[in-house]
Write an enzyme that holds these catalytic residues in place. Structure first.
Site, PDB file in Angstrom:
ATOM      1  N   TYR A  81      10.169   1.505  -5.873  1.00  0.00           N
ATOM      2  CA  TYR A  81       8.695   2.218  -5.525  1.00  0.00           C
ATOM      3  C   TYR A  81       8.810   2.194  -4.092  1.00  0.00           C
ATOM      4  CZ  TYR A  81       3.696   3.494  -5.447  1.00  0.00           C
ATOM      5  OH  TYR A  81       2.824   3.904  -5.270  1.00  0.00           O
ATOM      6  N   SER A 134       1.847   5.230   0.079  1.00  0.00           N
ATOM      7  CA  SER A 134       1.368   3.866  -0.593  1.00  0.00           C
ATOM      8  C   SER A 134       1.368   2.991   0.621  1.00  0.00           C
ATOM      9  CB  SER A 134       2.306   3.504  -1.711  1.00  0.00           C
ATOM     10  OG  SER A 134       1.668   2.256  -2.204  1.00  0.00           O
TER      11      SER A 134
END
Length: 245
Positions: A152, A139
Site C-alpha cells: 500500500y 495517503s
C-alpha cells in the site's frame, strides 16, 4: 466559493467516504460533479440527492474503456471537464510475509493503474483546452514507511512521485495544468473493510474510532485546492489527526 461554481469535476471512488463527501461539498458550492464507482445503487442515490448538479456512470477505474466513457459523459452533459479527482483506492493491509498476492495485485490495479487510466482518459482534454486540474488521493503512507502496509505504501508513493513528475513535464511543455496530491491520515471511511480480521486490525479500528477524521475534512481540502485562482497550484496537502499515536 470563487473559482468553483460551474466547474465540472470527475470523482472516482464516489460511492462512499472521501469521494461521496467531496461530491456533496463541491455540489453545495455550485460545481457540477460526475460520479464514478462500481456500486451503481449508491451512485444513483447520491446523484438523485444532488439533483441537477450531478450525473453518474457505473465504472471501474481498472477499465480504461470505462474511464474514457465517463469523460465522454461529462462532456456530453456539461460541455467540458475542469478537474479530475482520482480518489478510488483500497488497502488490504498485511505483512508481505503473508503472501497475499491477490491483495497486492488489487492494490496495484486500483491504486496505481486506476489512477493512470483516469489520467490517460483526461490528459488529451486538458492538453487540448490548455487547462485542467488533476487531484490524487495518496495517503500519509505515501510520505513515510508503515510496517504491515508495504505494498500500500508503495502504491501511494508511486502516485506522489508520478504526479510531481507529470507536473514538471507540463511546465516544460507550457501547459496550464494544475496538480494536487492529498495525503490523508486516519479518516473514517470504508478503507479498513479490506483489511483481514486480526488483532492488528482491531487496534487500528480502535484508533480510527477515537481519533479518525470525518471524510468532509478531505472534501474541504479538495475544495480549497480547486478554489484557488487559476495561477495558483496547491501541490501537496497533508491532513491528519492532531494525535497520531
Amino acid at each position: 466559493m470563487e473559482n468553483v461554481e460551474n466547474k465540472v469535476i470527475i470523482i472516482t471512488g464516489a460511492t462512499s467516504g472521501i469521494g461521496e463527501a467531496t461530491a456533496r461539498v463541491l455540489a453545495k458550492h455550485g460545481a457540477k460533479v460526475v460520479l464514478s464507482g462500481r456500486r451503481e445503487e449508491r451512485l444513483e442515490k447520491l446523484a438523485n440527492e444532488l439533483g441537477d448538479s450531478a450525473i453518474y456512470l457505473k465504472s471501474d477505474v481498472t477499465n480504461i474503456v470505462d474511464m474514457k466513457a465517463i469523460v465522454k459523459l461529462a462532456k456530453e452533459k456539461f460541455g467540458k471537464v475542469d478537474v479530475l479527482f482520482a480518489n478510488a483506492g483500497i488497502m488490504p493491509a498485511g505483512n508481505m510475509s503473508e503472501l497475499d498476492l491477490k491483495g497486492w495485485m488489487d492494490m496495484v490495479d486500483i491504486n496505481i493503474k486506476g489512477v493512470l487510466n483516469s489520467m490517460y482518459a483526461i490528459i488529451p482534454e486538458f492538453y487540448q483546452q490548455n487547462s485542467g486540474h488533476i487531484i490524487i488521493t495518496s495517503s500519509r503512507a505515501g510520505t513515510t514507511l508503515v510496517p504491515g502496509n508495504a505494498v500500500y505504501c508503495g502504491t501511494k508513493h508511486f502516485v506522489k512521485v508520478m504526479l510531481q513528475s507529470f507536473n514538471s513535464e507540463t511546465n516544460q511543455e507550457g501547459k496550464n495544468i494544475r496538480t494536487t496530491t492529498i495525503y490523508p491520515g486516519a479518516i473514517k471511511t470504508e478503507l479498513l473493510n479490506h483489511v483481514v480480521e486480526n488483532d492488528h486490525k482491531k487496534m487500528v479500528e480502535g484508533f480510527y474510532e477515537q481519533f479518525g477524521l470525518q471524510p468532509e475534512t478531505i472534501a474541504n481540502a479538495v475544495l480549497y485546492a480547486i478554489s484557488q485562482p487559476d495561477g495558483v497550484d496547491v501541490s501537496d496537502l497533508v491532513i491528519r489527526p492532531t494525535f497520531e499515536g
